[in-house]
Design a protein around this motif. Sequence first.
Motif, PDB file in Angstrom:
ATOM      1  N   GLY A 378       0.731  -1.148   0.127  1.00 22.75           N
ATOM      2  CA  GLY A 378      -0.197  -0.011   0.049  1.00 22.75           C
ATOM      3  C   GLY A 378       0.914   1.300   0.029  1.00 22.75           C
ATOM      4  N   HIS A 467      -3.879   3.997  -4.706  1.00 23.17           N
ATOM      5  CA  HIS A 467      -4.938   3.289  -5.229  1.00 23.17           C
ATOM      6  C   HIS A 467      -5.429   4.290  -6.341  1.00 23.17           C
ATOM      7  N   TYR A 471      -4.860   2.861 -10.697  1.00 19.41           N
ATOM      8  CA  TYR A 471      -6.125   2.438 -11.008  1.00 19.41           C
ATOM      9  C   TYR A 471      -6.587   3.353 -12.139  1.00 19.41           C
TER      10      TYR A 471
END
Length: 490
Positions: A378, A467, A471
């Motif tokens: 992460g 994130h 994406y």
Amino acid sequence: MISARLSTTPLWLAACAAIAITSGWLVSQVTVSDPGIAALIAATAAACLALAVYGFATTRDPLSPLPVLSLILFVLYVARPAYILASGRIGPTRRLDDELLSGPLYAAMQGACGLALLALGCLALGHASYHFVDPVGRGAFRATTARISALDRRRVAGGAALVVLAVTAALELWGYGTLIAEAGGVAAYVESLSARSSVFFGRGYLAQVGLPLKAVALALLAAFLLRPPRGLAWGAVLGGAFVLVMVGDFLTGGRAALLIGTLVPMVLLFHYLRAPLRLRTLAWVVAAALVFFVGARVATRDSTYEEAVGGSVVSQTVAQLKTLPETTLGGRDATPFDSLAMVVRARATGLEWQYGSTYLPILTFPVPRFVWADKPAGGGNTWFTRELYPAYYYQSDGAGTEASLSMLGESYANFGPGGVAIAFFVLGFFLAAVYRRMVAAASAWPVLWWAVTLPYVITLIRGDAFHSVTYWALSSALVWLAYTTLVRRA
């Protein structure tokens, strides 16, 4: 000559707004005897309104970047802190971790409100800096559809599109079918989504098997909005593809995948490639999205953790809709302000700047974990939760449960107020540039890319760069590949 296109009005308006907002931030930093949080919240509300008015005044487009982001920022940095003041509790994770407001927390909220004002000012100034050089005509978006229809003669390659739709649909069915079978059935799988970080840990690729189908469906939708196919066959095929996409979005356990990743791009494509949507229509869309937002949370989370409530998913959803805003602002969905306040408090007690380290995992994201078992886990959300709420982070088996840090919180945690100023200036400049290209488009691709980009900007505002940026890049590449392959020149 570029000088012939200069318009100083937007720059002057944004400069005045930025000076006023930055002055408010400076005042908040030196006013230590009385935090005056209510006054700062009111100032932030006024800044959001000014930003929305400025954005709409320069474009006449309710879905241009600044009006949309102003609404998101209002919910996160005005409505949420106001709710905190009213409830007396703050906390970015589970309710067990909530804290009662105290002196240090009031000071942290003061700092968070000041940073929000700084971000708003820099966002406006960055947007106006590009708009100053290459302004968008008021209402220019209304001519986009006619211009693209006249200049872009592309058509869908029917046979190839059907084959690709079938292959990507089969891929999605295989991925989620595998997960459902391992969970022991649909009901067991949906219940497990309340701890989806464990379900998808090490197998994130299975959570994204629906992205290729979504990319193909959006590319075909853009083409068909410009030149609708004859008969009902293609409408039924494309409608079925979007139904499957939405089911897959729901099966990821995250409401953002459906609402922001699918619904918002569809709305944007209709708005720019079919006919501008009226404010009344947009209001109905927002209302429907809110109902789904609450219902999906009940189905995947509340029905698992709040069994004492009892009743069906429908009855629980109705009950939660009747108790708005408590069930939205009072839940875990609007907590980036809480996270920012906690970082501000931690910084006051010795937390060190991260100097960009939370952004580095973006570079390792493409490598699957089954190839690199020790791949860094992460980005900003992971760092924040593991550093400040380790008990919450380690509550899931095999994976960490994360709290949203937000773009504002992540830029502050890495580089302080200067990081906030630069990040939001760049964001405003980038959005103005992409929107300007979309409004002046001679083909559907810039509109399609804007429809993919704006939703991920919304997730970036609420979440972290790891994130959202990864994406966004993956989705942009897939949509570009689908559009260039399946929509060919006539």
